[in-house]
Every structure is written in structure tokens, then in C-alpha cells.
Write an enzyme that holds these catalytic residues in place. Structure first.
Site, mmCIF file in Angstrom:
data_model
loop_
_atom_site.group_PDB
_atom_site.id
_atom_site.type_symbol
_atom_site.label_atom_id
_atom_site.label_comp_id
_atom_site.label_asym_id
_atom_site.label_seq_id
_atom_site.Cartn_x
_atom_site.Cartn_y
_atom_site.Cartn_z
ATOM 1 N N GLU A 141 44.454 -28.148 5.270
ATOM 2 C CA GLU A 141 45.610 -27.874 6.224
ATOM 3 C C GLU A 141 46.603 -26.871 5.603
ATOM 4 O O GLU A 141 46.783 -26.872 4.211
ATOM 5 C CB GLU A 141 46.268 -29.223 6.348
ATOM 6 N N ASP A 148 50.403 -25.325 6.411
ATOM 7 C CA ASP A 148 51.404 -25.638 7.314
ATOM 8 C C ASP A 148 52.501 -24.388 7.351
ATOM 9 O O ASP A 148 52.926 -24.127 6.326
ATOM 10 C CB ASP A 148 51.920 -26.980 6.977
ATOM 11 N N GLU A 175 56.253 -25.347 8.803
ATOM 12 C CA GLU A 175 57.138 -26.356 9.682
ATOM 13 C C GLU A 175 58.505 -25.653 9.488
ATOM 14 O O GLU A 175 59.173 -25.694 8.528
ATOM 15 C CB GLU A 175 56.869 -27.603 9.010
ATOM 16 N N ASN A 224 51.410 -32.395 -0.715
ATOM 17 C CA ASN A 224 52.254 -32.580 -1.588
ATOM 18 C C ASN A 224 52.629 -31.203 -2.606
ATOM 19 O O ASN A 224 53.114 -31.259 -3.554
ATOM 20 C CB ASN A 224 52.448 -33.832 -2.509
ATOM 21 N N ARG A 225 52.560 -30.337 -1.421
ATOM 22 C CA ARG A 225 52.682 -28.773 -2.234
ATOM 23 C C ARG A 225 53.609 -28.077 -1.302
ATOM 24 O O ARG A 225 53.365 -26.842 -1.066
ATOM 25 C CB ARG A 225 51.424 -28.150 -2.150
ATOM 26 N N ASP A 259 64.047 -38.354 10.597
ATOM 27 C CA ASP A 259 63.964 -39.517 9.558
ATOM 28 C C ASP A 259 63.981 -38.552 8.140
ATOM 29 O O ASP A 259 64.204 -38.939 7.209
ATOM 30 C CB ASP A 259 62.892 -40.366 9.650
ATOM 31 N N GLY A 293 67.536 -34.187 4.656
ATOM 32 C CA GLY A 293 66.763 -35.494 4.276
ATOM 33 C C GLY A 293 67.077 -36.442 5.150
ATOM 34 O O GLY A 293 67.071 -37.645 4.804
ATOM 35 N N ARG A 335 59.800 -35.625 -8.852
ATOM 36 C CA ARG A 335 58.585 -36.284 -8.260
ATOM 37 C C ARG A 335 57.311 -36.165 -8.970
ATOM 38 O O ARG A 335 56.363 -37.051 -8.852
ATOM 39 C CB ARG A 335 58.249 -35.097 -6.910
#
Length: 292
Positions: free
Chosen positions: A103, A105, A107, A130-131, A196, A201, A282
Site C-alpha cells: 500500500e 498512502d 492521507e 508504520n512508515r 480518534d 492526536g 516508537r
């Protein structure tokens, strides 16, 4: 420093269609020929070259391409939700199917009136993402249409805004990093509620009194290796991987030229807000693809 102009070399290559438009290449601006709704079709309205996606307190909506693509360039012009768009996300992305999907993205994270939009990009390979990177933009994306593009070959992925690279993700399979080069992806767009997490955040929620929230898509352009619904997928993927056949596999497009490197450095210096590579909270170890 003024915003650098788009790379003339890249634009010229993107329009060398006299030899690139083979049987499994496509370029078209007609929404109904290329796309179909996959979620809440009653919230999607097409008129002429424009397609409006609406989010209200009942539903968001989304569309997807009828065909899948493996390598090439996909672009769309988008005018984002105006005014108070807090909690909303407008997405333009490419995705394959299944749990181990690939994928890419864009956004666009809404915000309160007067506050800037942020654009979040992400890369999934073999089901792992998670990139995230987040950027501000050097213009108001609600005031007019701007072009957002994916360029993708077996060596590199570029995220482009008005043909200016804001992010590059390189193939580092030799370092044990999965790279999206085996799964054909559909091109998708959507508008949805993500209060959310999307705005500060998740601290700022969607104000439904300002709905409906409308993002407008238009001028779709796809110059990529197409796997139609009738394609033999194994044979089609083999076709798409032939290095000498398509313009996006030219050696000059395996890395950025000098002008585009300058553009990318400018964007990173002025507009990069968040980079997962530098998020030690993270990641206890630097992700492998972030190593130089």
C-alpha cells in the site's frame, strides 16, 4: 527561498506516451471508465470531470479502480474540505488485497479553520506499514486543485505534490527490507471520519454541525502497467516486470536527478513535520530502511 519548479525531465518522461502506451498501459480522465464505488455510492457524485466525495454523520465513502496496476505513475487533482475539517481524512492511495498487502498512502488530515492541513504518507510492504511521514504544504489545499502523484518502479517510490517530490522510498531488499514490487494495486480514494487520531492526536473531534464535508477529485491520469479484471495475473505481472519495456524503468529514473534532489531537500527542510525514522519513542532501533 522560493518554491522550486517541477522537474522538466520528469514531466517530459511522463508524457512520452508514443512508445509507452502499450496494451497494458492506460491514461484517462473519465471517472466511470476507470473507477467504481466500493463504499457508500450515494455519497459520491460525478459531474463532468469532477467527482465529489461526501462525509456526514451517517457515512463516509470511497471509490476504487476497476483494474490493478504494477509500476508506473498515478495522479489526481484534489481540492480538500474547506473550513473546519477537524477529524476528517481525505485519502488517495494504492493498495493490493489481503493481509500481506502492499500500500502507498496520501492521507490529508483535516484541522480547525485557519489551521494548516497536514499530509501523511505511508508505505506498506507485505502487510507491514508504520512508515509514516507528515508534511505541511506550501499552499492552501482547500483554495484550489493541486496534483498528487505516486511514481513507482522496482527501484524507488516517489510521492509528489504538483510534480515536486516530498518523499522517496528506495528499494533496500538487500538489507532485508520488504519492498512493494510483487503485488498489483488498485487506486483508491476516500473521505472518512478519523477523529480518534487525525487532528492533534485525536484531541480535536469532528464538528458535525459543519457537515457535510466534501472533497473534490478530478483530472485522473494513470500511465502504468495495467492488470485488467480479465488479465492472466501471472503473465501480466511478468509483462510489467520487463525492464526495457516501459518508460518508468529507464535507468535515469532509478534515482532522483540533481534538480529533484534539490526539491526534496527543500521540502524536507521546510515542510517535514514528522519522520518515523527519527521517532525513538516508537522504535528502540532505527528501522533498517532508514539507515543510509
Amino acid at each position: 527561498m522560493e518554491r522550486p519548479s517541477a522537474s522538466l525531465e520528469f514531466i517530459a518522461l511522463a508524457h512520452l506516451l508514443s512508445w509507452a502506451l502499450l496494451l497494458n498501459s492506460a491514461i484517462c480522465a473519465n471517472f466511470s471508465e476507470l473507477f467504481q464505488p466500493y463504499w457508500a455510492p450515494d455519497h459520491i457524485v460525478t459531474q463532468g470531470d469532477l467527482t465529489a466525495l461526501t462525509l456526514d454523520n451517517v457515512s463516509g465513502c470511497g471509490f476504487e479502480s476497476k483494474s490493478k496496476y504494477l509500476f508506473g505513475k498515478a495522479s489526481v487533482e484534489i481540492k480538500l474540505v474547506e473550513g473546519d475539517s477537524a477529524g476528517t481524512v481525505t485519502a488517495f492511495y494504492m493498495s493490493s488485497d489481503g493481509d500481506y498487502h502492499d500500500e502507498l498512502d496520501f492521507e490529508f488530515l483535516g484541522n480547525l479553520s485557519g489551521e494548516p492541513y497536514l499530509v501523511q504518507t505511508n508505505v506498506y510492504a507485505n502487510g507491514t506499514g508504520n512508515r509514516e511521514q507528515r508534511h505541511s504544504l506550501w499552499f492552501d489545499p482547500t483554495a484550489d486543485f493541486h496534483t498528487y502523484s505516486f511514481f513507482w518502479n522496482s527501484h524507488t517510490i516517489l510521492f509528489l505534490v504538483d510534480n515536486i517530490p516530498i518523499r522517496m522510498f528506495q528499494n533496500k531488499e538487500k538489507n532485508g527490507v520488504a519492498y512493494p514490487r510483487n503485488e498489483a494495486m488498485r487506486i483508491r480514494g476516500s473521505v472518512w471520519n478519523a477523529d480518534d487520531w487525525a487532528t492533534q492526536g485525536g484531541r480535536i473531534k469532528t464538528n458535525w454541525s459543519h457537515s457535510p464535508f466534501v472533497s473534490k477529485f478530478g483530472s485522473f491520469e494513470i500511465n502504468a502497467c495495467e492488470l485488467s479484471p480479465e488479465s492472466n495475473e501471472v503473465e501480466a505481472k511478468a509483462n510489467c516486470g520487463r525492464l526495457s519495456r516501459f518508460w518508468w524503468n529507464r535507468p535515469s529514473l532509478r534515482k532522483l536527478n540533481k534538480h529533484m534532489r534539490h526539491q526534496l531537500r527543500w521540502v524536507q527542510a521546510r515542510h517535514l513535520i514528522y519522520d518515523y525514522c527519527k521517532d525513538t519513542g516508537r522504535f528502540s532501533e532505527v528501522p533498517r530502511e532508514c539507515a543510509s
